[in-house]
Design an enzyme around this catalytic site. Structure first.
Site, PDB file in Angstrom:
ATOM      1  N   LYS A  13       0.832  -1.215   0.000  1.00 25.10           N
ATOM      2  CA  LYS A  13       0.000   0.000   0.000  1.00 25.10           C
ATOM      3  C   LYS A  13       0.862   1.259   0.000  1.00 25.10           C
ATOM      4  CE  LYS A  13      -2.112  -1.129   3.828  1.00 25.10           C
ATOM      5  NZ  LYS A  13      -1.372  -2.370   4.142  1.00 25.10           N
ATOM      6  N   ARG A  88      -9.857   1.183   8.551  1.00 22.23           N
ATOM      7  CA  ARG A  88      -9.276  -0.084   8.978  1.00 22.23           C
ATOM      8  C   ARG A  88     -10.338  -1.007   9.574  1.00 22.23           C
ATOM      9  NH1 ARG A  88      -3.569   0.622   8.490  1.00 22.23           N
ATOM     10  NH2 ARG A  88      -2.551  -0.967   9.710  1.00 22.23           N
ATOM     11  N   ARG A 127      11.838  -5.463   5.318  1.00 21.30           N
ATOM     12  CA  ARG A 127      11.525  -4.070   4.952  1.00 21.30           C
ATOM     13  C   ARG A 127      12.384  -3.057   5.713  1.00 21.30           C
ATOM     14  NH1 ARG A 127       5.596  -1.681   5.511  1.00 21.30           N
ATOM     15  NH2 ARG A 127       5.842  -2.432   7.623  1.00 21.30           N
ATOM     16  N   ARG A 157      11.262  -0.743  10.962  1.00 24.54           N
ATOM     17  CA  ARG A 157      10.140  -0.382  11.825  1.00 24.54           C
ATOM     18  C   ARG A 157      10.080  -1.304  13.024  1.00 24.54           C
ATOM     19  NH1 ARG A 157       4.802   0.611   8.169  1.00 24.54           N
ATOM     20  NH2 ARG A 157       3.904  -0.683   9.824  1.00 24.54           N
ATOM     21  N   ARG A 168      -0.449  -8.533  13.439  1.00 24.96           N
ATOM     22  CA  ARG A 168      -1.057  -7.548  12.527  1.00 24.96           C
ATOM     23  C   ARG A 168      -1.896  -8.248  11.452  1.00 24.96           C
ATOM     24  NH1 ARG A 168       4.293  -4.844  10.894  1.00 24.96           N
ATOM     25  NH2 ARG A 168       3.088  -3.767   9.305  1.00 24.96           N
TER      26      ARG A 168
HETATM   27  P1  AP5 Z   1       4.811  -1.588   1.860  1.00 28.09           P
HETATM   28  O1  AP5 Z   1       4.490  -0.800   0.656  1.00 28.09           O
HETATM   29  O2  AP5 Z   1       5.516  -0.906   2.984  1.00 28.09           O
HETATM   30  O3  AP5 Z   1       3.491  -2.348   2.403  1.00 28.09           O
HETATM   31  P2  AP5 Z   1       2.232  -1.771   3.171  1.00 28.09           P
HETATM   32  O4  AP5 Z   1       1.039  -2.459   2.601  1.00 28.09           O
HETATM   33  O5  AP5 Z   1       2.234  -0.285   3.180  1.00 28.09           O
HETATM   34  O6  AP5 Z   1       2.523  -2.349   4.609  1.00 28.09           O
HETATM   35  P3  AP5 Z   1       2.430  -1.703   6.063  1.00 28.09           P
HETATM   36  O7  AP5 Z   1       3.134  -2.678   6.985  1.00 28.09           O
HETATM   37  O8  AP5 Z   1       2.925  -0.301   6.100  1.00 28.09           O
HETATM   38  O9  AP5 Z   1       0.936  -1.740   6.315  1.00 28.09           O
HETATM   39  P4  AP5 Z   1       0.258  -1.708   7.641  1.00 28.09           P
HETATM   40  O10 AP5 Z   1      -1.131  -1.553   7.189  1.00 28.09           O
HETATM   41  O11 AP5 Z   1       0.496  -2.867   8.547  1.00 28.09           O
HETATM   42  O12 AP5 Z   1       0.976  -0.503   8.440  1.00 28.09           O
HETATM   43  P5  AP5 Z   1       0.525   0.956   8.794  1.00 28.09           P
HETATM   44  O13 AP5 Z   1       1.712   1.804   8.782  1.00 28.09           O
HETATM   45  O14 AP5 Z   1      -0.665   1.369   8.007  1.00 28.09           O
HETATM   46  O15 AP5 Z   1       5.668  -2.858   1.369  1.00 28.09           O
HETATM   47  C1  AP5 Z   1       6.179  -3.792   2.298  1.00 28.09           C
HETATM   48  C2  AP5 Z   1       7.558  -4.289   1.822  1.00 28.09           C
HETATM   49  O16 AP5 Z   1       7.360  -5.035   0.620  1.00 28.09           O
HETATM   50  C3  AP5 Z   1       8.552  -3.157   1.485  1.00 28.09           C
HETATM   51  O17 AP5 Z   1       9.837  -3.553   1.861  1.00 28.09           O
HETATM   52  C4  AP5 Z   1       8.464  -3.033  -0.059  1.00 28.09           C
HETATM   53  O18 AP5 Z   1       9.678  -2.583  -0.608  1.00 28.09           O
HETATM   54  C5  AP5 Z   1       8.140  -4.463  -0.444  1.00 28.09           C
HETATM   55  N1  AP5 Z   1       7.303  -4.557  -1.646  1.00 28.09           N
HETATM   56  C6  AP5 Z   1       6.262  -3.749  -2.004  1.00 28.09           C
HETATM   57  N2  AP5 Z   1       5.725  -4.161  -3.178  1.00 28.09           N
HETATM   58  C7  AP5 Z   1       6.435  -5.265  -3.547  1.00 28.09           C
HETATM   59  C8  AP5 Z   1       6.351  -6.153  -4.682  1.00 28.09           C
HETATM   60  N3  AP5 Z   1       5.430  -5.993  -5.659  1.00 28.09           N
HETATM   61  N4  AP5 Z   1       7.219  -7.181  -4.721  1.00 28.09           N
HETATM   62  C9  AP5 Z   1       8.149  -7.362  -3.753  1.00 28.09           C
HETATM   63  N5  AP5 Z   1       8.300  -6.550  -2.674  1.00 28.09           N
HETATM   64  C10 AP5 Z   1       7.437  -5.522  -2.570  1.00 28.09           C
HETATM   65  O19 AP5 Z   1      -0.004   0.781  10.288  1.00 28.09           O
HETATM   66  C11 AP5 Z   1       0.895   0.491  11.357  1.00 28.09           C
HETATM   67  C12 AP5 Z   1       0.115   0.500  12.662  1.00 28.09           C
HETATM   68  O20 AP5 Z   1      -0.459   1.815  12.882  1.00 28.09           O
HETATM   69  C13 AP5 Z   1      -1.081  -0.466  12.726  1.00 28.09           C
HETATM   70  O21 AP5 Z   1      -0.669  -1.782  13.099  1.00 28.09           O
HETATM   71  C14 AP5 Z   1      -1.948   0.226  13.784  1.00 28.09           C
HETATM   72  O22 AP5 Z   1      -1.461  -0.028  15.075  1.00 28.09           O
HETATM   73  C15 AP5 Z   1      -1.744   1.710  13.479  1.00 28.09           C
HETATM   74  N6  AP5 Z   1      -2.751   2.243  12.536  1.00 28.09           N
HETATM   75  C16 AP5 Z   1      -2.503   2.769  11.296  1.00 28.09           C
HETATM   76  N7  AP5 Z   1      -3.652   3.154  10.711  1.00 28.09           N
HETATM   77  C17 AP5 Z   1      -4.647   2.861  11.595  1.00 28.09           C
HETATM   78  C18 AP5 Z   1      -6.062   2.990  11.559  1.00 28.09           C
HETATM   79  N8  AP5 Z   1      -6.703   3.510  10.478  1.00 28.09           N
HETATM   80  N9  AP5 Z   1      -6.769   2.588  12.626  1.00 28.09           N
HETATM   81  C19 AP5 Z   1      -6.163   2.093  13.727  1.00 28.09           C
HETATM   82  N10 AP5 Z   1      -4.827   1.915  13.810  1.00 28.09           N
HETATM   83  C20 AP5 Z   1      -4.071   2.300  12.763  1.00 28.09           C
END
Ligand code: AP5
Length: 221
Positions: A13, A88, A127, A157, A168
């Site tokens: 994402k 979410r 990552r 992270r 997660r």
């Molecule tokens: P990346 O693009 O970073 O993946 P992502 O889907 O963004 O993953 P996240 O871990 O950031 O999502 P998340 O939803 O768990 O975290 P968030 O920060 O929102 O790619 C991942 C890796 O794969 C990278 O190394 C990339 O290079 C690689 N990659 C990408 N595409 C690829 C491909 N095609 N092939 C190979 N490799 C590839 O949330 C974190 C925390 O914040 C949550 O756990 C929660 O506690 C809190 N939070 C955030 N938003 C909310 C909300 N709305 N409500 C409540 N809590 C929230």
């Protein structure tokens, strides 16, 4: 366009959200990035959120809804935005609908990036993210690469440990996955396979967005 990016942790994402935001010239609003910035700044919001994030749990709805409400009120969202990591759960989706309806707007599409769990664990264990702009990348053994977007330092992270990654994923299944049915019921869900190269996935996303763009919308490059 007003877009929501949906998918399990590690689906890509953030990776695709950065690229799509540049392509469409709209802001990418990532609640995870905003919360991590708050933690880094040592703010009250950050200390309230950290305990949940470290356990891989969702931060309470009232906190994240407040963040998104304030962010969407800024003028740079008037011509569209990309929401990454919000909503979410169904409660957050309903709050988002109300926020947007109050402005006579709505979501145009929800793009679901689908990736198997085994890929998620592998991707997130390797990552690194840019500490300056948040752009994600993969660790290269024996190398200390810089961010390809801004040259910033890449760091790991704290929630990218295997047990937290699995927590997660479980939270995603229980709380976030019902949003697939929520947006599908409204004819707004577009599934994009998240496997394949980053560029291939991006081409696929662009094609889906172009197909859903409302009449008169700025053409994709
Ligand atoms: P990346 O693009 O970073 O993946 P992502 O889907 O963004 O993953 P996240 O871990 O950031 O999502 P998340 O939803 O768990 O975290 P968030 O920060 O929102 O790619 C991942 C890796 O794969 C990278 O190394 C990339 O290079 C690689 N990659 C990408 N595409 C690829 C491909 N095609 N092939 C190979 N490799 C590839 O949330 C974190 C925390 O914040 C949550 O756990 C929660 O506690 C809190 N939070 C955030 N938003 C909310 C909300 N709305 N409500 C409540 N809590 C929230």
């Amino acid at each position: 366009m007003n877009l929501v990016l949906l998918g399990p942790p590690g689906a890509g994402k953030g990776t695709q959200g950065h690229k799509l935001a540049e392509e469409l010239d709209v802001p990418r609003i990532a609640t995870g990035d905003i919360l991590r910035e708050a933690i880094e700044q040592g703010s009250e919001l950050g200390s309230a959120a950290q305990q949940y994030m470290d356990r891989g749990e969702l931060v309470p709805d009232e906190v994240v809804v407040g963040i998104v409400r304030a962010r969407l009120a800024l003028g740079d969202c008037d011509d569209g935005f990309i929401l990454d990591g919000f909503p979410r759960n169904v409660g957050q989706a309903e709050e988002l609908d109300e926020m947007l309806q109050a402005r006579g707007r709505g979501i145009d599409a929800c793009l679901l990036l689908s990736v198997p769990d085994a890929d998620v664990v592998r991707r997130l264990s390797g990552r690194r993210v840019c500490e300056r702009c948040g752009n994600p990348a993969q660790a290269v053994p024996g190398d200390e690469p810089a961010c390809e977007r801004c040259g910033g330092r890449l760091v790991q992270r704290t929630d990218d440990k295997e047990d937290t990654i699995r927590a997660r994923l479980e939270v995603y299944r229980q709380e976030t996955e019902p949003l697939v049915a929520y947006y599908a019921a409204r004819g707004q869900l577009e599934e994009v396979p998240g496997r394949g190269s980053i560029d291939d996935v991006f081409e696929h996303m662009k094609a889906r967005v172009a197909a859903m763009a409302p009449a008169g919308h700025r053409e994709l490059r």
